[in-house]
Design a protein around this motif. Structure first.
Motif, PDB file in Angstrom:
ATOM      1  N   ALA A   7      -9.642   4.890  -2.303  1.00 52.03           N
ATOM      2  CA  ALA A   7      -9.779   5.578  -3.594  1.00 52.03           C
ATOM      3  C   ALA A   7      -8.413   5.698  -4.255  1.00 52.03           C
ATOM      4  N   ALA A   8      -7.385   6.032  -3.446  1.00 50.08           N
ATOM      5  CA  ALA A   8      -6.038   6.181  -3.995  1.00 50.08           C
ATOM      6  C   ALA A   8      -5.529   4.863  -4.568  1.00 50.08           C
ATOM      7  N   LEU A   9      -5.975   3.751  -4.000  1.00 45.42           N
ATOM      8  CA  LEU A   9      -5.552   2.439  -4.499  1.00 45.42           C
ATOM      9  C   LEU A   9      -6.394   1.999  -5.697  1.00 45.42           C
ATOM     10  N   GLY A  10      -7.331   2.859  -6.120  1.00 41.80           N
ATOM     11  CA  GLY A  10      -8.197   2.507  -7.246  1.00 41.80           C
ATOM     12  C   GLY A  10      -9.261   1.496  -6.861  1.00 41.80           C
TER      13      GLY A  10
ATOM     14  N   PRO B 102       5.185  18.484  32.325  1.00 39.58           N
ATOM     15  CA  PRO B 102       5.240  19.190  31.039  1.00 39.58           C
ATOM     16  C   PRO B 102       6.420  18.706  30.189  1.00 39.58           C
ATOM     17  N   LEU B 103       6.302  18.873  28.877  1.00 41.42           N
ATOM     18  CA  LEU B 103       7.288  18.322  27.949  1.00 41.42           C
ATOM     19  C   LEU B 103       7.941  19.423  27.125  1.00 41.42           C
ATOM     20  N   GLU B 104       9.137  19.113  26.640  1.00 40.87           N
ATOM     21  CA  GLU B 104       9.808  20.003  25.680  1.00 40.87           C
ATOM     22  C   GLU B 104       9.389  19.590  24.276  1.00 40.87           C
ATOM     23  N   HIS B 105       9.930  20.294  23.279  1.00 47.26           N
ATOM     24  CA  HIS B 105       9.700  19.890  21.892  1.00 47.26           C
ATOM     25  C   HIS B 105      11.035  19.711  21.196  1.00 47.26           C
ATOM     26  N   ARG B 106      11.154  18.672  20.391  1.00 48.75           N
ATOM     27  CA  ARG B 106      12.358  18.446  19.582  1.00 48.75           C
ATOM     28  C   ARG B 106      11.929  18.106  18.161  1.00 48.75           C
ATOM     29  N   PRO B 107      12.735  18.454  17.178  1.00 51.30           N
ATOM     30  CA  PRO B 107      12.343  18.132  15.794  1.00 51.30           C
ATOM     31  C   PRO B 107      12.398  16.627  15.521  1.00 51.30           C
ATOM     32  N   LEU B 108      11.423  16.157  14.754  1.00 57.11           N
ATOM     33  CA  LEU B 108      11.356  14.733  14.394  1.00 57.11           C
ATOM     34  C   LEU B 108      10.850  14.626  12.957  1.00 57.11           C
ATOM     35  N   LYS B 109      11.593  13.863  12.147  1.00 62.44           N
ATOM     36  CA  LYS B 109      11.220  13.693  10.739  1.00 62.44           C
ATOM     37  C   LYS B 109      10.365  12.434  10.594  1.00 62.44           C
ATOM     38  N   ARG B 110       9.201  12.581   9.964  1.00 62.13           N
ATOM     39  CA  ARG B 110       8.288  11.434   9.816  1.00 62.13           C
ATOM     40  C   ARG B 110       7.610  11.460   8.442  1.00 62.13           C
ATOM     41  N   LEU B 111       6.891  10.381   8.130  1.00 66.08           N
ATOM     42  CA  LEU B 111       6.123  10.311   6.879  1.00 66.08           C
ATOM     43  C   LEU B 111       4.677  10.697   7.150  1.00 66.08           C
ATOM     44  N   PHE B 112       4.101  11.419   6.196  1.00 61.84           N
ATOM     45  CA  PHE B 112       2.702  11.837   6.314  1.00 61.84           C
ATOM     46  C   PHE B 112       1.937  11.506   5.042  1.00 61.84           C
ATOM     47  N   LEU B 113       0.642  11.228   5.224  1.00 57.10           N
ATOM     48  CA  LEU B 113      -0.262  11.021   4.084  1.00 57.10           C
ATOM     49  C   LEU B 113      -0.884  12.367   3.730  1.00 57.10           C
TER      50      LEU B 113
ATOM     51  N   VAL C  16       0.844  -1.202   0.000  1.00 56.77           N
ATOM     52  CA  VAL C  16       0.000   0.000   0.000  1.00 56.77           C
ATOM     53  C   VAL C  16       0.878   1.251   0.000  1.00 56.77           C
ATOM     54  N   LEU C  17       1.918   1.234   0.837  1.00 53.44           N
ATOM     55  CA  LEU C  17       2.803   2.399   0.935  1.00 53.44           C
ATOM     56  C   LEU C  17       3.443   2.717  -0.418  1.00 53.44           C
ATOM     57  N   GLU C  18       3.910   1.672  -1.107  1.00 46.75           N
ATOM     58  CA  GLU C  18       4.567   1.895  -2.402  1.00 46.75           C
ATOM     59  C   GLU C  18       3.632   2.547  -3.395  1.00 46.75           C
ATOM     60  N   LYS C  19       2.392   2.089  -3.407  1.00 45.08           N
ATOM     61  CA  LYS C  19       1.411   2.656  -4.343  1.00 45.08           C
ATOM     62  C   LYS C  19       1.156   4.129  -3.992  1.00 45.08           C
ATOM     63  N   LEU C  20       1.014   4.413  -2.704  1.00 43.20           N
ATOM     64  CA  LEU C  20       0.751   5.792  -2.289  1.00 43.20           C
ATOM     65  C   LEU C  20       1.951   6.683  -2.614  1.00 43.20           C
ATOM     66  N   MET C  21       3.167   6.136  -2.421  1.00 42.77           N
ATOM     67  CA  MET C  21       4.378   6.910  -2.725  1.00 42.77           C
ATOM     68  C   MET C  21       4.475   7.186  -4.215  1.00 42.77           C
ATOM     69  N   ALA C  22       4.180   6.157  -5.013  1.00 45.94           N
ATOM     70  CA  ALA C  22       4.272   6.307  -6.470  1.00 45.94           C
ATOM     71  C   ALA C  22       3.324   7.397  -6.951  1.00 45.94           C
ATOM     72  N   ASP C  23       2.213   7.567  -6.258  1.00 43.38           N
ATOM     73  CA  ASP C  23       1.237   8.588  -6.661  1.00 43.38           C
ATOM     74  C   ASP C  23       1.488   9.931  -5.976  1.00 43.38           C
ATOM     75  N   GLY C  24       2.617  10.060  -5.304  1.00 45.77           N
ATOM     76  CA  GLY C  24       2.974  11.345  -4.688  1.00 45.77           C
ATOM     77  C   GLY C  24       2.100  11.711  -3.498  1.00 45.77           C
ATOM     78  N   LEU C  25       1.543  10.706  -2.826  1.00 49.46           N
ATOM     79  CA  LEU C  25       0.627  11.000  -1.720  1.00 49.46           C
ATOM     80  C   LEU C  25       1.318  10.963  -0.360  1.00 49.46           C
ATOM     81  N   ILE C  26       2.617  10.622  -0.359  1.00 46.94           N
ATOM     82  CA  ILE C  26       3.353  10.542   0.903  1.00 46.94           C
ATOM     83  C   ILE C  26       4.419  11.640   0.918  1.00 46.94           C
ATOM     84  N   VAL C  27       4.515  12.360   2.030  1.00 46.73           N
ATOM     85  CA  VAL C  27       5.568  13.381   2.153  1.00 46.73           C
ATOM     86  C   VAL C  27       6.316  13.198   3.471  1.00 46.73           C
ATOM     87  N   GLU C  28       7.570  13.652   3.470  1.00 46.13           N
ATOM     88  CA  GLU C  28       8.353  13.686   4.710  1.00 46.13           C
ATOM     89  C   GLU C  28       8.161  15.055   5.338  1.00 46.13           C
TER      90      GLU C  28
END
Ligand SMILES: [Zn+2]
Length: 655
Positions: free
Chosen positions: A426-429, A297-308, A227-239
């Motif tokens: 829908a994205a998977l057709g 309470p918590l601090e904040h730190r940068p974290l790189k992740r994948l998003f739909l 599923v991830l590969e199909k979504l990536m191929a269609d440009g639906l996944i961003v970092e």
């Protein structure tokens, strides 16, 4: 018609339109010229429509299927059917005629049509997944899980090939928190609780065909990547990199269930997953005043992740929201997110367990629950094929071969069910597999307060439900279904109901019916009807009305089991009153055999109809009734049998 007049006609999105008859008449006629590749908007209406292709070739999209039509072909489009026409390589000219045809419209919206729509395709019924961090309480059961079983039985009663899926969430940090508290590991805890959840389902009479386990398999991991590969191929996944809550003491990011704060949408208390208050999927980075589990309470730190990129699928969700088969809640939920703007959905997190992310720079992350939603549905399709005796992969199954999907969920799970799942499908057709039946429920309260596992304000199914009270409870939970509003469960009220109705009025009704069959104790079959009186006419009509109400209420589009059980209660009272007619009971000298024959037939018809209405809800109780009449393989077709003339085994003394 000459081509010049068409080319002078109104041109919009590549389509010329001309109306040869004024719009105001009862019947509308229009000539369309579609330029190559142009298409009308998908829509539906109450009118019946008739298309004739005059020249060229068009592809016609109707609900769930598409058809090629050539010059000379014509087709009728039924009312409410969603449709769209697309011209292929050359110009196409066609005539469309539409008018309101009351009979056709009413035939489509009668109870029989609602009971069994699109019955050729199998139906997959999927309630929201259970979280294996504890047992199942009555609030869970009363929501999607027991009702999925009722609907499975309903669909089978109307002749649908149906598969019921139950299962536990793949990966949620709630499980890790419970595992740490219990001093065990993630999967051991999940498996112990899964056994407990399955036991609870059995106690409630839930008989699923497919159970999706928490522990991943080679195949379930593979589907996530497919599923991830199909979504990536269609440009639906961003970092994306966000400043994410971070615990300076443990030196770890606090995400998912490990972080709490104010929901940025509704202001209520939420974790970094779905907000229980408003159903939004809340991004940890957007929680206001985030704290860890100890309230620090918590601090904040940068974290790189994948998003739909959910917003890239806006058009698909717009179309989904336009479907006529969605309940009001779902329509409004999707439309409100479309108008406020769709957020991006976090697909990877530094979670303790989950499908590992094999992508450079993200190796420490696991896939989140939203990334598992659709893969778990696809796994269910593959397991359905296995039950049908075939080995097939989800992407080998397309179009009309896909099952229809019915989803059930509490409103706090609405974001995943109504936005992420339809958009990804829908994205998977896989538009044919987008939820066709959407059945949300509101929350149930216990003695005036929310169910709470942590405060142990709950009634646990495996502690409360027994073989003796299970069916009474199924009936009662349906009767008090959180269909559109919150419902408060009180133990004492259920116990009173069990005593007064289930163990009181119901058996008393069966005794009363037995009294009506008694005069024919010598007969193997009930004799045909004799004379009728005004009571007979009235009771016959009451039974017919009951049947019509039940059929309408079991519509898969808007099943109203609350209404069904309440009608059953009223009908039980009507049967009892009819059978206990004191004039006939107290003065046996007046007993009129021709009248009694009619009364026995009417009582049998009422009892079989009552059993048929109750069968999806209390199958054990009704099984007993069917056996007395020697009815095998019960179905809703029993509602249509003419019980005044059909052969009926005399069940006297058996009931
Ligand atoms: Zn909220």
């Amino acid at each position: 018609m000459r081509d010049e007049s068409l080319s002078n006609a109104l041109l919009e999105q590549g389509i010329y339109r001309i109306n040869p008859v004024p719009e105001a008449s009862d019947i509308s006629i229009r000539i369309l010229k579609l330029t190559p590749g142009s298409s009308t908007e998908r829509h539906n209406h109450t009118e019946v429509e008739f298309w004739t292709v005059i020249s060229g070739t068009v592809r016609v999209y109707l609900d769930g299927k598409d058809i090629i039509l050539q010059a000379g072909d014509s087709i009728r489009v039924e009312p409410l059917c969603r449709h769209r026409i697309e011209a292929l390589q050359e110009n196409a000219v066609m005539q469309t005629v539409w008018w309101h045809h009351r009979e056709i419209f009413e035939r489509l919206t009668t109870e029989d049509a609602l009971l069994s729509p699109n019955s050729a395709r199998p139906l997959l019924i999927v309630p929201a997944m259970l979280t294996p961090n504890g047992g199942m309480h009555l609030g869970h059961a009363a929501g999607p899980f027991m009702v999925a079983d009722v609907l499975t039985r309903t669909a089978r009663m109307s002749g649908r090939e149906t598969y019921q899926v139950q299962g536990t969430h793949g990966h949620l940090e709630h499980i890790q928190i419970a595992a740490v508290n219990a001093g065990t590991d993630y999967y051991s805890l999940a498996e112990t609780n899964t056994r407990r959840l399955k036991h609870s389902l059995r106690l409630l009479g839930v008989e699923q065909d497919i159970f999706l386990e928490t522990r991943p398999t080679t195949r379930s991991d593979a589907i996530v990547y497919e599923v991830l590969e199909k979504l990536m191929a269609d440009g639906l996944i961003v970092e994306r990199t966000h400043n994410v809550p971070y615990d300076p003491e443990t030196l770890q990011f606090c995400v998912d269930a490990f972080v709490h704060g104010e929901c940025p949408y509704c202001g209520g208390e939420s974790s970094g997953t779905e907000c229980e208050g408003c159903g939004a999927l809340v991004l940890d980075a957007e929680l206001i005043n985030p704290v860890n589990l100890r309230g620090a309470p918590l601090e904040h730190r940068p974290l790189k992740r994948l998003f739909l990129r959910l917003n890239a699928l806006e058009n698909e969700l717009e179309r989904f929201a336009a479907s006529t088969s969605l309940p009001a809640f779902a329509k409004l939920f999707v439309e409100s997110w479309l108008s406020r703007g769709l957020p991006e959905v976090c697909l990877t997190n530094p979670n303790s367990a989950g499908v590992p992310v094999h992508i450079a720079g993200l190796e420490n992350l696991k896939f989140t629950v939203p990334m598992e939603y659709v893969p778990r549905h696809l796994l269910a399709i593959e397991q359905m094929c296995a039950l049908q005796g075939e080995t097939r992969l989800w992407y080998e199954i397309t179009g009309d071969e896909l099952p229809e999907l019915a989803i059930l969920f509490g409103v706090d799970n609405a974001f995943g069910r109504l936005l992420v799942i339809p958009a990804v499908l829908a994205a998977l057709g896989m538009r044919e597999f987008m939820p066709a039946y959407v059945i949300p429920n509101q929350m149930m309260l216990l003695e005036g307060q929310k169910f709470s596992t942590s405060r142990n304000h709950a009634i646990w199914v495996d502690e409360y439900v027994t073989a003796e009270n299970a069916e009474a409870l199924r009936f009662y939970l349906c009767r008090n279904r959180t269909h559109r509003n919150e419902v408060d469960f009180h133990r004492s009220e259920f116990e009173r109901f069990n005593m007064e109705f289930w163990s009181g009025q119901l058996p008393a009704m069966l005794d009363a019916v037995n009294g009506v069959f008694k005069p024919f104790v010598e007969n193997k079959n009930l004799p045909g009807p004799g004379q009728w009186c005004a009571d007979c006419h009235s009771f016959f009509a009451a039974t017919s009305l009951f049947i019509a109400t039940i059929k309408q209420s079991y519509s898969l589009y808007m099943p109203d089991i609350r209404k069904i059980t309440r009608n059953v209660e009223t009908f039980v009272d009507e049967i009892t009153t009819f059978c206990l007619d004191s004039a006939l009971q107290q003065k046996p000298a007046f007993t009129h055999s021709a009248l009694n024959r009619t009364r026995a037939r009417l009582a049998a018809r009422a009892l079989i109809s009552l059993a048929t209405a109750l069968n999806p809800i209390t199958p054990e109780f009704t099984q007993g009734l069917y056996e007395k009449f020697d009815i095998q393989n019960p179905s809703f077709a029993l509602f249509s049998i003419d019980w005044m003339s059909a052969e009926i085994i005399n069940p006297v003394g058996n009931i």
